[in-house]
Design a protein around this motif. Structure first.
Motif, PDB file in Angstrom:
ATOM      1  N   MET A  98       5.840  -2.540 -12.697  1.00  0.00           N
ATOM      2  CA  MET A  98       4.559  -2.629 -12.163  1.00  0.00           C
ATOM      3  C   MET A  98       3.733  -3.477 -13.178  1.00  0.00           C
ATOM      4  N   GLY A  99       3.103  -4.564 -12.889  1.00  0.00           N
ATOM      5  CA  GLY A  99       2.406  -5.408 -13.759  1.00  0.00           C
ATOM      6  C   GLY A  99       1.014  -6.224 -12.964  1.00  0.00           C
ATOM      7  N   SER A 100       0.132  -6.287 -14.000  1.00  0.00           N
ATOM      8  CA  SER A 100      -1.077  -7.136 -13.261  1.00  0.00           C
ATOM      9  C   SER A 100      -0.661  -8.668 -13.264  1.00  0.00           C
ATOM     10  N   ILE A 101      -1.243  -9.359 -12.491  1.00  0.00           N
ATOM     11  CA  ILE A 101      -1.185 -10.786 -12.248  1.00  0.00           C
ATOM     12  C   ILE A 101      -2.284 -11.267 -12.823  1.00  0.00           C
ATOM     13  N   GLU A 102      -1.711 -12.322 -13.835  1.00  0.00           N
ATOM     14  CA  GLU A 102      -2.757 -12.864 -14.691  1.00  0.00           C
ATOM     15  C   GLU A 102      -3.252 -14.270 -14.499  1.00  0.00           C
ATOM     16  N   SER A 103      -2.476 -14.855 -13.599  1.00  0.00           N
ATOM     17  CA  SER A 103      -2.946 -16.211 -13.182  1.00  0.00           C
ATOM     18  C   SER A 103      -3.101 -16.324 -11.589  1.00  0.00           C
ATOM     19  N   GLU A 104      -3.990 -17.500 -11.348  1.00  0.00           N
ATOM     20  CA  GLU A 104      -4.480 -17.609  -9.735  1.00  0.00           C
ATOM     21  C   GLU A 104      -3.066 -18.076  -9.359  1.00  0.00           C
ATOM     22  N   ARG A 105      -3.122 -18.029  -7.934  1.00  0.00           N
ATOM     23  CA  ARG A 105      -2.054 -18.452  -7.123  1.00  0.00           C
ATOM     24  C   ARG A 105      -2.447 -19.371  -6.095  1.00  0.00           C
ATOM     25  N   THR A 106      -1.913 -20.437  -5.491  1.00  0.00           N
ATOM     26  CA  THR A 106      -2.294 -21.145  -4.719  1.00  0.00           C
ATOM     27  C   THR A 106      -1.569 -20.647  -3.326  1.00  0.00           C
ATOM     28  N   VAL A 107      -2.206 -20.708  -2.174  1.00  0.00           N
ATOM     29  CA  VAL A 107      -1.825 -20.240  -0.904  1.00  0.00           C
ATOM     30  C   VAL A 107      -2.293 -21.229   0.177  1.00  0.00           C
ATOM     31  N   THR A 108      -1.798 -21.154   1.172  1.00  0.00           N
ATOM     32  CA  THR A 108      -2.042 -21.906   2.194  1.00  0.00           C
ATOM     33  C   THR A 108      -2.640 -21.158   3.526  1.00  0.00           C
ATOM     34  N   GLY A 109      -3.628 -21.362   4.143  1.00  0.00           N
ATOM     35  CA  GLY A 109      -4.239 -20.679   5.201  1.00  0.00           C
ATOM     36  C   GLY A 109      -4.491 -21.688   6.429  1.00  0.00           C
ATOM     37  N   PHE A 110      -5.179 -21.103   7.706  1.00  0.00           N
ATOM     38  CA  PHE A 110      -5.602 -22.016   8.606  1.00  0.00           C
ATOM     39  C   PHE A 110      -7.211 -21.704   8.674  1.00  0.00           C
ATOM     40  N   ALA A 111      -8.117 -23.027   8.532  1.00  0.00           N
ATOM     41  CA  ALA A 111      -9.302 -22.679   8.272  1.00  0.00           C
ATOM     42  C   ALA A 111     -10.146 -23.468   9.142  1.00  0.00           C
ATOM     43  N   ALA A 112     -11.290 -22.935   9.373  1.00  0.00           N
ATOM     44  CA  ALA A 112     -12.385 -23.667  10.124  1.00  0.00           C
ATOM     45  C   ALA A 112     -13.038 -24.471   9.269  1.00  0.00           C
ATOM     46  N   LYS A 113     -13.435 -25.859   9.515  1.00  0.00           N
ATOM     47  CA  LYS A 113     -14.116 -26.476   8.693  1.00  0.00           C
ATOM     48  C   LYS A 113     -15.226 -27.057   8.911  1.00  0.00           C
ATOM     49  N   ASP A 114     -15.780 -26.706  10.076  1.00  0.00           N
ATOM     50  CA  ASP A 114     -16.822 -27.045  10.887  1.00  0.00           C
ATOM     51  C   ASP A 114     -17.248 -26.061  12.039  1.00  0.00           C
ATOM     52  N   PRO A 115     -18.388 -26.261  12.638  1.00  0.00           N
ATOM     53  CA  PRO A 115     -18.704 -25.121  13.856  1.00  0.00           C
ATOM     54  C   PRO A 115     -17.789 -25.859  15.214  1.00  0.00           C
ATOM     55  N   SER A 116     -16.999 -26.597  15.161  1.00  0.00           N
ATOM     56  CA  SER A 116     -16.232 -26.894  16.304  1.00  0.00           C
ATOM     57  C   SER A 116     -15.164 -25.622  16.699  1.00  0.00           C
ATOM     58  N   GLY A 117     -14.901 -24.834  15.722  1.00  0.00           N
ATOM     59  CA  GLY A 117     -13.864 -23.757  16.071  1.00  0.00           C
ATOM     60  C   GLY A 117     -12.515 -24.112  15.888  1.00  0.00           C
ATOM     61  N   ILE A 118     -12.307 -25.178  15.612  1.00  0.00           N
ATOM     62  CA  ILE A 118     -10.918 -25.829  15.293  1.00  0.00           C
ATOM     63  C   ILE A 118     -10.229 -25.487  13.877  1.00  0.00           C
TER      64      ILE A 118
END
Length: 357
Positions: free
Chosen positions: A1-21
């Motif tokens: 068990m240990g703490s994570i010391e660095s940031e991690r890059t992940v991929t998601g699906f995001a809305a980038k404007d009010p179109s809802g896409i």
């Protein structure tokens, strides 16, 4: 068990404007602290409030925004001070992932009412970084805002309980409506409404589904096990049901008059509002005064109640009616949800999908 010391890059699906896409979006998770849990996302439910947020219908959206607050995942790593979970355990994350921890609601296990609560997405964490939700490959969450999925419960079945399930369970618990023999009404048979039928029936209540048409009668009575079905547009049916219900859970997320439903309540009956509506509702006061009735609201549930509803479903061997989809179907699922074309909850299979690079 240990703490994570660095940031991690992940991929998601995001809305980038009010179109809802939604479209692929790569970002970094915040640094993992000693009490944080690093979670690999397995699946995530789609809630009607996700629609409100991605389309900025509440006027408070910030982009890019990765939605999703019915998140189930596997614990991959633990911070050095985490003592509630272990690596490999199945856990859930709901609507909030932070609060002030010092106010009265926080100190009485009602952290969802903290004025400084932090939403799972479309918010800013304590460190000033934006929060992003469960339509992604991984999350970092403080252990206080993580719940344990009961052994033997599938991730897909657990996901809707983290918002829809606890949203109906919380008011029944808080307002003393868990005893058997009560007569309850469920207004609106969507994702939250179908959960209301499941929970109320398991508590031993006589359940009436109230809908605007006959369209969902068979589903309510034969598939969900409701006891009665009431068409709100049928005056004769409504008149026969006057003074018949101890409570009504109102899940309708659009403007509607309250008077017809207040008349259905017995003495001291409660109309519990759960639909997110940004226009004023209306009623005439004598309908409350003559009958000592209550119009009230309830907001999601506490972490304690979230764990309770998961355990309740496991104990009672209850299941939700879900439709599992892959991440490449998210936009179609949101489109169908807006048309109420789902029975009754979409769950996105994140781990089983090919995430964009």
């Amino acid at each position: 068990m240990g703490s994570i010391e660095s940031e991690r890059t992940v991929t998601g699906f995001a809305a980038k404007d009010p179109s809802g896409i939604l479209s692929p979006y790569t970002y970094t998770l915040r640094n993992t602290g000693p009490q944080d849990v690093f979670i690999k996302v397995i699946c995530c439910g789609i809630c009607h409030s996700d629609l409100h947020q991605v389309k900025n219908e509440l006027g408070m959206s910030n982009y890019p925004m990765v939605p999703g607050h019915e998140v189930v995942g596997e614990v991959v790593e633990l911070g050095s001070e985490v003592d509630r979970f272990r690596i490999g355990e199945l856990v859930g994350v709901g609507c909030i992932l932070g609060s002030c921890s010092t106010c009265s609601p926080c100190n009485t296990d009602k952290e969802q009412y903290c004025h400084k609560r932090i939403w799972t997405y479309n918010d800013v964490y304590h460190d000033g970084r934006p929060t992003q939700g469960g339509f992604s490959s991984a999350m970092v969450v403080h252990q206080k805002f993580v719940v344990r999925i009961p052994e033997g419960m599938s991730p897909e079945q657990a996901a809707p309980l983290l918002c829809a399930g606890v949203t109906v369970y919380s008011p029944l618990s808080h307002f003393g409506l868990k005893q058997s023999g009560l007569r309850g009404g469920i207004l609106g048979l969507g994702g939250v409404g179908h959960m209301g039928v499941k929970v109320a029936k398991a508590l031993g209540h006589h359940v009436t589904v109230i809908s605007s048409s006959e369209k969902k009668r068979e589903e309510a009575l034969e598939h969900l096990g409701a006891d009665d079905y009431l068409v709100s547009s049928d005056k004769a049916q409504m008149d026969r049901a006057i003074d018949s219900l101890d409570y009504i859970i109102d899940t309708v997320p659009v403007f509607h008059p309250l008077e017809p439903y207040l008349s259905l309540l017995k003495l001291d009956g409660k109309l519990i509002l759960m639909g997110v509506i940004n226009t004023p509702l209306q009623f005439v006061s004598p309908l409350l005064m003559i009958g000592r009735k209550t119009i009230t609201g309830s907001f999601i549930g506490s972490m304690q109640e979230t764990q309770e509803v998961l355990d309740f479903f496991k104990e009672k061997e209850l299941t939700s009616m879900i439709e599992v989809v892959k991440v490449d179907y998210i936009n179609k699922a949101l489109e169908r949800l807006e048309k109420n074309d789902v029975r009754y909850r979409f769950v996105v299979d994140v781990a089983g999908s090919k995430m964009p690079e």
